[in-house]
Design an enzyme around this catalytic site. Structure first.
Site, PDB file in Angstrom:
ATOM      1  N   ARG A  27       0.852  -1.206   0.000  1.00 48.80           N
ATOM      2  CA  ARG A  27       0.000   0.000   0.000  1.00 48.80           C
ATOM      3  C   ARG A  27       0.876   1.240   0.000  1.00 48.80           C
ATOM      4  O   ARG A  27       0.637   2.182  -0.729  1.00 48.80           O
ATOM      5  CB  ARG A  27      -0.888   0.004   1.238  1.00 48.80           C
ATOM      6  CG  ARG A  27      -2.230  -0.662   1.085  1.00 48.80           C
ATOM      7  CD  ARG A  27      -2.163  -2.081   0.559  1.00 48.80           C
ATOM      8  NE  ARG A  27      -3.467  -2.701   0.543  1.00 48.80           N
ATOM      9  CZ  ARG A  27      -4.020  -3.302   1.593  1.00 48.80           C
ATOM     10  NH1 ARG A  27      -3.363  -3.407   2.733  1.00 48.80           N
ATOM     11  NH2 ARG A  27      -5.215  -3.838   1.506  1.00 48.80           N
ATOM     12  N   ASP A  51      -0.501  -6.023  -3.622  1.00 50.92           N
ATOM     13  CA  ASP A  51      -1.895  -5.725  -3.292  1.00 50.92           C
ATOM     14  C   ASP A  51      -2.473  -4.870  -4.409  1.00 50.92           C
ATOM     15  O   ASP A  51      -1.804  -4.637  -5.422  1.00 50.92           O
ATOM     16  CB  ASP A  51      -1.998  -5.024  -1.923  1.00 50.92           C
ATOM     17  CG  ASP A  51      -3.277  -5.401  -1.202  1.00 50.92           C
ATOM     18  OD1 ASP A  51      -4.354  -5.169  -1.772  1.00 50.92           O
ATOM     19  OD2 ASP A  51      -3.218  -5.944  -0.082  1.00 50.92           O
ATOM     20  N   HIS A  64      -7.404  -8.892  -3.931  1.00 54.50           N
ATOM     21  CA  HIS A  64      -6.323  -7.910  -3.689  1.00 54.50           C
ATOM     22  C   HIS A  64      -5.313  -7.878  -4.839  1.00 54.50           C
ATOM     23  O   HIS A  64      -4.135  -7.634  -4.612  1.00 54.50           O
ATOM     24  CB  HIS A  64      -5.583  -8.242  -2.378  1.00 54.50           C
ATOM     25  CG  HIS A  64      -6.369  -7.893  -1.152  1.00 54.50           C
ATOM     26  ND1 HIS A  64      -6.330  -6.667  -0.542  1.00 54.50           N
ATOM     27  CD2 HIS A  64      -7.232  -8.634  -0.413  1.00 54.50           C
ATOM     28  CE1 HIS A  64      -7.127  -6.643   0.513  1.00 54.50           C
ATOM     29  NE2 HIS A  64      -7.696  -7.836   0.619  1.00 54.50           N
ATOM     30  N   ASP A  78      -7.275 -13.679   1.318  1.00 54.65           N
ATOM     31  CA  ASP A  78      -8.281 -12.948   2.104  1.00 54.65           C
ATOM     32  C   ASP A  78      -9.152 -12.069   1.203  1.00 54.65           C
ATOM     33  O   ASP A  78      -8.753 -11.673   0.117  1.00 54.65           O
ATOM     34  CB  ASP A  78      -7.608 -12.072   3.160  1.00 54.65           C
ATOM     35  CG  ASP A  78      -6.649 -11.069   2.533  1.00 54.65           C
ATOM     36  OD1 ASP A  78      -5.939 -11.445   1.582  1.00 54.65           O
ATOM     37  OD2 ASP A  78      -6.621  -9.908   2.978  1.00 54.65           O
ATOM     38  N   GLU A  79     -10.331 -11.787   1.706  1.00 56.23           N
ATOM     39  CA  GLU A  79     -11.223 -10.750   1.176  1.00 56.23           C
ATOM     40  C   GLU A  79     -11.358 -10.775  -0.347  1.00 56.23           C
ATOM     41  O   GLU A  79     -11.191  -9.752  -1.012  1.00 56.23           O
ATOM     42  CB  GLU A  79     -10.714  -9.368   1.623  1.00 56.23           C
ATOM     43  CG  GLU A  79     -10.717  -9.219   3.119  1.00 56.23           C
ATOM     44  CD  GLU A  79     -10.120  -7.913   3.593  1.00 56.23           C
ATOM     45  OE1 GLU A  79     -10.690  -7.330   4.536  1.00 56.23           O
ATOM     46  OE2 GLU A  79      -9.094  -7.471   3.044  1.00 56.23           O
ATOM     47  N   TRP A 109      -6.681 -14.236  11.130  1.00 56.22           N
ATOM     48  CA  TRP A 109      -6.737 -12.782  11.330  1.00 56.22           C
ATOM     49  C   TRP A 109      -8.112 -12.315  11.777  1.00 56.22           C
ATOM     50  O   TRP A 109      -8.236 -11.346  12.506  1.00 56.22           O
ATOM     51  CB  TRP A 109      -6.300 -12.033  10.065  1.00 56.22           C
ATOM     52  CG  TRP A 109      -7.278 -11.998   8.929  1.00 56.22           C
ATOM     53  CD1 TRP A 109      -7.464 -12.952   7.987  1.00 56.22           C
ATOM     54  CD2 TRP A 109      -8.187 -10.943   8.615  1.00 56.22           C
ATOM     55  NE1 TRP A 109      -8.436 -12.563   7.096  1.00 56.22           N
ATOM     56  CE2 TRP A 109      -8.895 -11.324   7.449  1.00 56.22           C
ATOM     57  CE3 TRP A 109      -8.482  -9.702   9.185  1.00 56.22           C
ATOM     58  CZ2 TRP A 109      -9.878 -10.521   6.858  1.00 56.22           C
ATOM     59  CZ3 TRP A 109      -9.451  -8.898   8.596  1.00 56.22           C
ATOM     60  CH2 TRP A 109     -10.136  -9.306   7.444  1.00 56.22           C
ATOM     61  N   TYR A 127      -3.614  -6.163  15.365  1.00 56.43           N
ATOM     62  CA  TYR A 127      -3.605  -5.281  14.197  1.00 56.43           C
ATOM     63  C   TYR A 127      -3.153  -3.894  14.666  1.00 56.43           C
ATOM     64  O   TYR A 127      -3.947  -3.097  15.162  1.00 56.43           O
ATOM     65  CB  TYR A 127      -4.996  -5.251  13.546  1.00 56.43           C
ATOM     66  CG  TYR A 127      -5.130  -6.281  12.439  1.00 56.43           C
ATOM     67  CD1 TYR A 127      -4.564  -7.541  12.578  1.00 56.43           C
ATOM     68  CD2 TYR A 127      -5.790  -5.993  11.249  1.00 56.43           C
ATOM     69  CE1 TYR A 127      -4.648  -8.486  11.573  1.00 56.43           C
ATOM     70  CE2 TYR A 127      -5.885  -6.940  10.230  1.00 56.43           C
ATOM     71  CZ  TYR A 127      -5.308  -8.176  10.410  1.00 56.43           C
ATOM     72  OH  TYR A 127      -5.396  -9.117   9.409  1.00 56.43           O
ATOM     73  N   ASP A 139      -2.250  -1.390  13.026  1.00 59.48           N
ATOM     74  CA  ASP A 139      -2.596  -0.218  12.211  1.00 59.48           C
ATOM     75  C   ASP A 139      -3.907   0.405  12.688  1.00 59.48           C
ATOM     76  O   ASP A 139      -4.332   1.415  12.153  1.00 59.48           O
ATOM     77  CB  ASP A 139      -2.729  -0.625  10.731  1.00 59.48           C
ATOM     78  CG  ASP A 139      -3.776  -1.719  10.533  1.00 59.48           C
ATOM     79  OD1 ASP A 139      -3.729  -2.722  11.271  1.00 59.48           O
ATOM     80  OD2 ASP A 139      -4.641  -1.560   9.654  1.00 59.48           O
ATOM     81  N   GLU A 156      -2.023   1.211   4.365  1.00 56.33           N
ATOM     82  CA  GLU A 156      -2.695   2.113   3.422  1.00 56.33           C
ATOM     83  C   GLU A 156      -2.719   3.554   3.912  1.00 56.33           C
ATOM     84  O   GLU A 156      -2.722   4.484   3.111  1.00 56.33           O
ATOM     85  CB  GLU A 156      -4.104   1.619   3.071  1.00 56.33           C
ATOM     86  CG  GLU A 156      -5.036   1.365   4.232  1.00 56.33           C
ATOM     87  CD  GLU A 156      -5.022  -0.090   4.639  1.00 56.33           C
ATOM     88  OE1 GLU A 156      -3.922  -0.616   4.892  1.00 56.33           O
ATOM     89  OE2 GLU A 156      -6.106  -0.699   4.740  1.00 56.33           O
TER      90      GLU A 156
END
Ligand code: ACM
Length: 632
Positions: free
Chosen positions: A170, A199, A273, A349-350, A416, A441, A443, A489
């Site tokens: 990011r 990503d 991603h 993921d995602e 996660w 996490y 961040d 990010e």
């Protein structure tokens, strides 16, 4: 005479402090330690004696360089298996666990016995934390009483995987910045650096057989400000932000990491991603849309707030396209040849599956392979990736979504979304790294969002400290260890990155190294405060948000706003104002829930420990508290 007297007094005070402090000021807290009498004072000329082993000798050389530069001592390193005497003696004893060590500091010298080279390295890290803080000073040499307390420390890690993830996709962090990151993590005995290399916002690793990944995928339009709110780049807008690591850069980083006993785990995040890959090679999506660009921070994934999400463009690799597997074979061939780690992380993921649902190729695949839903389609993809990775002689790891639709044989899971996925995977006898967002996490917010740079949800320091990688009832043999993650990010700079990481990274360090029963929040805070002085000396940024209060806004029986405040740390006083001026310790101290004076618009608060201001002044709008309490 006067100076000799003050030196004696200083010595006496130092000895007193060492002798009286029952808590060793070391993070992570060691397995055991016993203070002895007196202290060791650095002589003018020092010999460091190491076994004839390259990595141990390098540990000795780095210590020597530090003592020369900061303490102005003459230091020589003797790497020999012959018997000789030295001021610092490093030895190996195979009866000690491989990463364990015994550190003996006595008035006549220092002896570090390691179970292996890494153990000696960790013994040195512990010893360095016992020197005065200026041992890490940026302005050398330093005039200082260079002494160590007499102490014997016996220590070894609870877990083999003590990880930190740095997202270099990011925001790109340079090779030097990654080296600095390694230097910081190893001070607290982390041994695994997970690099999130690709990503939607950038592909950061040179793949020689796929040059567009870095020619196109490593660059994006430059934006600065509030992440997620940016305007979409125009097609002809110059792509000036980015960067990548050449394979030579990676080899240099790997050598640097190896000398510091750090394994680098590469993550290639697929099939979601993947916008940077897709912008480089549009034929990899099911939609084959060639207008996609590397994301510059404009919103394209939508999270309605109910746990679901959808993409407004296709950032996924197409599981029904054989070209995708040929592409991945090339990527993993080069990744496997480059990185010596046992594991390759494939993300997983995602992944938004909406474009797969509309794809004829995917529905044909489902019929052919008898896949009943999109989870099974993803599982088909993950299993094929697992085979590619295995064919390169590596084991596969992925985020816990790789369990959906059936976990690939032998795959390791990085949990996660809480501890749940990891618990299920360990129960099914898969290896697990726990990296739960509610504890690890870093961040996320570490104080009230009103007083912090924007991010998502919250992990306060005391929550980070509660992290235990082994959930109740789970067989610990399946838990490789734990890891904290630093998604970037919203982190444009190293200063911001460090602010998010410290001190929460210290909490993780203790959760993955120290025996569970040795953890102690009050002692930890004392050690964190000691470490903060060292961060100051080293000019490393960190957050002091642990001193700030939490606000609990409630609607009372009359429908009015009632404000409660709490602190993570005991012994602090919260002072407050409603009159728009900056409160200090001469302003009222908070003792019971507050009601708001008529027409007051802002509550300002600050915390003190005695006469010392420790927290920052926070301005909390009353309207914000009313909103939180559900008062119109
Ligand atoms: C993740 O945070 N999406 C692994």
């Amino acid at each position: 005479m006067k100076s000799i007297f003050s030196a004696l007094v200083a010595c006496f005070l130092a000895v007193q402090v060492f002798a009286q402090s029952s808590v060793l000021p070391v993070i992570p807290v060691p397995v055991s330690y016993t203070y002895g009498n007196g202290q060791y004072t650095l002589p003018a000329s020092i010999t460091i004696l190491t076994p004839a082993d390259t990595l141990i000798a390098k540990t000795g050389e780095r210590l020597a360089a530090q003592l020369r530069t900061i303490a102005g001592r003459n230091v020589k390193v003797l790497a020999t298996d012959q018997r000789a005497s030295g001021d610092f003696v490093f030895v190996i004893d195979k009866r000690i666990p491989k990463e364990g060590y015994r550190l003996q500091i006595e008035p006549r010298g220092v002896r570090i016995t390691g179970g292996g080279p890494a153990g000696i390295f960790y013994g040195v890290q512990t010893m360095l934390q016992l020197f005065p803080a200026s041992i890490v000073s940026k302005t050398a040499p330093v005039a200082e009483q260079w002494m160590l307390p007499s102490v014997t420390v016996e220590d070894y890690p609870r877990f083999a995987w003590r990880g930190m993830m740095l997202d270099v996709a990011r925001h790109f962090f340079t090779k030097q910045q990654v080296k600095d990151f390694i230097d910081q993590m190893v001070q607290f005995k982390f041994n695994t650096l997970h690099l999130h290399l690709v990503d939607d916002q950038g592909w950061r690793l040179e793949i020689k057989s796929l040059p567009k990944l870095t020619e196109v995928g490593a660059w994006r339009a430059n934006r600065v400000g509030r992440w997620g709110d940016f305007t979409k780049p125009t097609p002809d807008e110059p792509k000036t932000y980015g960067g990548y690591y050449t394979q030579d850069d990676i080899r240099e980083l790997l050598a640097y990491a190896r000398e510091r006993f750090v394994t680098i785990i590469p993550e290639i995040d697929i099939p979601g991603h993947s916008l940077a890959a897709v912008a480089s090679y549009p034929e990899l999506t099911c939609t084959t849309d060639s207008t996609y660009q590397v994301n510059a921070g404009e919103r394209f994934m939508i999270w309605p707030g109910n746990g679901t999400f959808y993409g407004t463009l296709d950032n996924t690799l197409c599981p029904a396209n054989e070209k995708v597997y040929e592409f991945l074979d090339k990527v993993f061939t080069e990744v496997a040849a480059l990185f010596p780690a046992e594991y390759i992380h494939m993300g997983g993921d995602e992944c938004y599956k909406g474009f797969w649902e509309k794809s004829k190729a995917v529905s044909d695949l489902m019929k052919r392979e008898k896949l009943k839903d999109m989870h099974e389609v993803q599982s088909y993809f993950v299993k094929r990736v697992g085979k590619i990775i295995a064919s390169k002689g590596k084991k596969m790891m992925g985020w816990d979504e790789i369990m959906e639709g059936g976990l690939a044989p032998g795959a390791a899971v990085m949990s996660w979304r809480g501890m749940k996925g990891g618990t299920e995977a360990a129960t099914a006898k898969h290896q697990v790294v726990m990296s739960p967002n509610e504890f690890a996490y870093h961040d996320l917010y570490q104080g009230d969002p009103i007083a912090e740079p924007p991010t998502y949800s919250k992990v306060l320091l005391n929550k980070a400290y509660e992290f235990d990688p082994v959930p109740p009832g789970v067989d610990p043999q399946y838990i490789l260890g734990g890891q904290c993650n630093l998604w970037s990010e919203r982190l444009w700079t190293v200063r911001h990155m460090q602010y998010m990481l410290w001190p929460r990274g210290l909490a993780t360090a203790e959760s993955v190294w120290s025996p569970k029963e040795k953890k102690d929040w009050t002692g930890f805070i004392g050690r964190v405060e000691n470490q903060m002085k060292r961060f100051d000396e080293a000019e490393v940024n960190y957050s002091r948000s642990m001193y700030d209060p939490a606000f609990i806004a409630k609607k009372d029986a009359k429908g009015e706003l009632s404000i409660e405040m709490t602190t993570q740390i005991a012994g602090l006083t919260i002072h407050y104002s409603f009159d728009e001026f900056f409160p200090d310790r001469f302003y009222p101290a908070y003792t019971k829930p507050l009601s708001v004076p008529k027409d007051a618009a802002n509550l300002k608060v600050v915390t003190y420990r005695g006469k010392e201001q420790v927290g920052k002044i926070i301005n909390m709008p009353v309207a914000e508290l009313r909103k939180r309490a559900g008062i119109k």
